[in-house]
Design an enzyme around this catalytic site. Structure first.
Site, short mmCIF file in Angstrom:
data_model
loop_
_atom_site.label_atom_id
_atom_site.label_comp_id
_atom_site.label_asym_id
_atom_site.label_seq_id
_atom_site.Cartn_x
_atom_site.Cartn_y
_atom_site.Cartn_z
N HIS A 150 -1.53 -8.24 -0.66
CA HIS A 150 -1.88 -6.96 -1.29
C HIS A 150 -2.28 -7.16 -2.75
O HIS A 150 -3.25 -6.55 -3.22
CB HIS A 150 -0.70 -6.00 -1.18
CG HIS A 150 -0.45 -5.52 0.21
ND1 HIS A 150 -0.60 -4.19 0.58
CD2 HIS A 150 -0.07 -6.17 1.33
CE1 HIS A 150 -0.31 -4.06 1.88
NE2 HIS A 150 0.01 -5.25 2.34
N ASP B 79 -1.40 1.52 -3.53
CA ASP B 79 -1.30 0.78 -2.27
C ASP B 79 -1.03 1.72 -1.10
O ASP B 79 -0.40 2.77 -1.25
CB ASP B 79 -0.16 -0.25 -2.37
CG ASP B 79 -0.15 -1.21 -1.19
OD1 ASP B 79 -0.77 -2.27 -1.30
OD2 ASP B 79 0.48 -0.89 -0.16
#
Length: 462
Positions: free
Chosen positions: A16, A126
């Site tokens: 990520h 995110d």
């Protein structure tokens, strides 16, 4: 010219953060009015790259800043159990909100004291942190969700969220309907329930997980790590989607010192002759499964490079001190001419080597995009999270991969079912078959389109 500052809030997991950093680099390179601050949140049991390593990775790129948010004042711990992980992550994120607000407020105050400073333009959050949209709302700025997975899993989960919230359906009951298939707009084929992420079937974690998709409706847009040519039938269905992929780092340090012997070995192999096995930063297998993989490789007779790791103390895997403790007796002697077993691997460097002709992968999003970038066909072996859906998409929807397993299940005392050596052999042979031209040509075509998409400007405007 007005200057703008974006604040990125990525999940502190390697895939990520790397993806967030790559899109940040692309954005500031394309627009010199833009600067970006990336919040690095220290979460229990997750070890993000160090700030120093991140600074090294942006060497030569200006206007990107890192701000660390510590995990102090919380006892929430993450573990490998999906239910516990989702519950503890949700609790943790709520507890850390004041620190995130403080960090952003400090940025705003810093800007206000400097007339030439940029204006706070928005948060890029995110996909697992959508509760942070509340923070964007408090500052009166737009929020974007960075969806590090593909459009396929986004569409599936959005469909399940709609069934749950608008049709009052308990989607966890699909657990007892494993032979069922769902027809979902945008997919060419019905999606088997057996490839759903495991947490969909859990009565505690599923509502928490689906709430992320409910929250996404409040965002100004969703940035998806994909490109139109790869998933057009799905991306076109979502007006607020910005396809900003493929987000990868295709040019890392070319030959890290620890991988020099691996690259030297690959240099000696014929072109496209080696199958590479690598299962991500969290990929590990039981001793029994390791032996079956070894049997499959040996029986296939194919040249191989195998990144073999064991379960670590946290969520990540770690290297073995001695491979002989898990591999069949005399395995190295019998495969010395055709194979090499290693620990941690620089996946991008290896996939980019001319001797690699196939990739046995867990089907993490980054791994799929990296493999396609270098034109390397995949044999699917998903392990956890959304990877079964990813595998279904590349095998059945896009015809870019062959199947070893699509519905790999986490079960039993050691956490995993056993795939037999014979089945592994068949998958590897099919992957490396010289006459497998249809898939290889498809992968090559998509590879070229992905590189073209990367050269074009992002369709995101601030």
């Amino acid at each position: 010219m007005k200057k703008g500052e974006l604040v990125f809030i990525p999940l502190p997991a390697a895939g990520h953060i790397v993806s967030s950093l790559e899109i940040a680099k692309r954005l500031v390179t394309q627009d010199n009015r833009l600067s970006i601050s990336i919040l690095i949140i220290k979460m229990p049991n997750l070890n993000p790259p160090t700030t120093q390593s991140l600074l090294t990775s942006i060497s030569g790129v200006e206007r990107i800043n890192f701000i660390e948010i510590s995990e102090q004042h919380t006892n929430n711990k993450l573990d490998s159990n999906p239910t516990n992980t989702i519950k503890s992550m949700t609790s943790f994120l709520e507890s850390i909100k004041p620190q995130v607000q403080e960090a952003i407020n400090n940025l705003v105050n810093c800007f206000s004291n400097q007339p030439s400073s940029p204006k706070l333009a928005g948060l890029v959050i995110d996909m697992f942190f959508t509760t942070m949209i509340d923070v964007a709302d408090e500052f009166g700025i737009p929020s974007y969700v960075f969806y590090t997975s593909g459009a396929g899993i986004l569409k599936l989960m959005a469909h399940l969220e709609t069934l749950s919230t608008e049709h009052n359906k308990d989607v966890t009951k699909y657990k007892d309907e494993q032979d069922e298939e769902l027809v979902i707009q945008g997919f060419v084929n019905p999606i088997p329930v057996k490839v759903f992420p495991k947490m969909v079937f859990d009565k505690v974690s599923c509502p928490l997980f689906l709430s992320q998709y409910t929250n996404m409706r409040r965002a100004k847009g969703i940035l998806v790590n994909s490109f139109i040519e790869l998933e057009s039938t799905i991306i076109d269905l979502f007006p607020p989607i910005y396809s900003v992929g493929p987000i990868i780092n295709p040019s890392p340090n070319q030959r890290e010192k620890e991988n020099e012997s691996v690259m030297t070995w690959l240099d000696k192999q014929p072109r496209s002759s080696v199958v590479f096995l690598c299962f991500g930063s969290m990929g590990s297998f039981s001793e029994e499964q390791v032996k079956e993989i070894a049997i499959g490789l040996e029986q296939s007779g194919v040249r191989f490079l195998w990144s073999l790791r064991k379960k670590g103390q946290s969520l990540k895997s770690e290297d073995y001190t001695d491979f002989n403790e898990v591999l069949p007796r005399e395995f190295f002697d019998r495969t010395a001419e055709i194979g090499k077993v290693i620990g941690w691997a620089s996946q991008v460097n290896i996939l980019g080597h001319s001797s690699i002709g196939g990739f046995v992968s867990h089907c993490g999003r980054n791994s799929i995009l990296e493999s396609l970038w270098f034109g390397v066909p995949i044999a699917t072996w998903p392990l956890y999270a959304e990877q079964k859906v990813n595998a279904f998409v590349v095998v059945k929807e896009l015809e870019l991969a062959v199947e070893i397993k699509l519905n790999y299940m986490m079960s039993g005392e050691d956490g995993m079912m056993i795939v037999k050596g014979d089945e592994i052999e068949v998958g590897i042979r099919k992957l490396m078959e010289p006459n497998n031209n249809v898939i290889r040509e498809r992968v090559k075509e998509i590879s070229e389109k992905g590189k073209k998409a990367l050269l074009e400007e992002s369709d995101l405007t601030i």
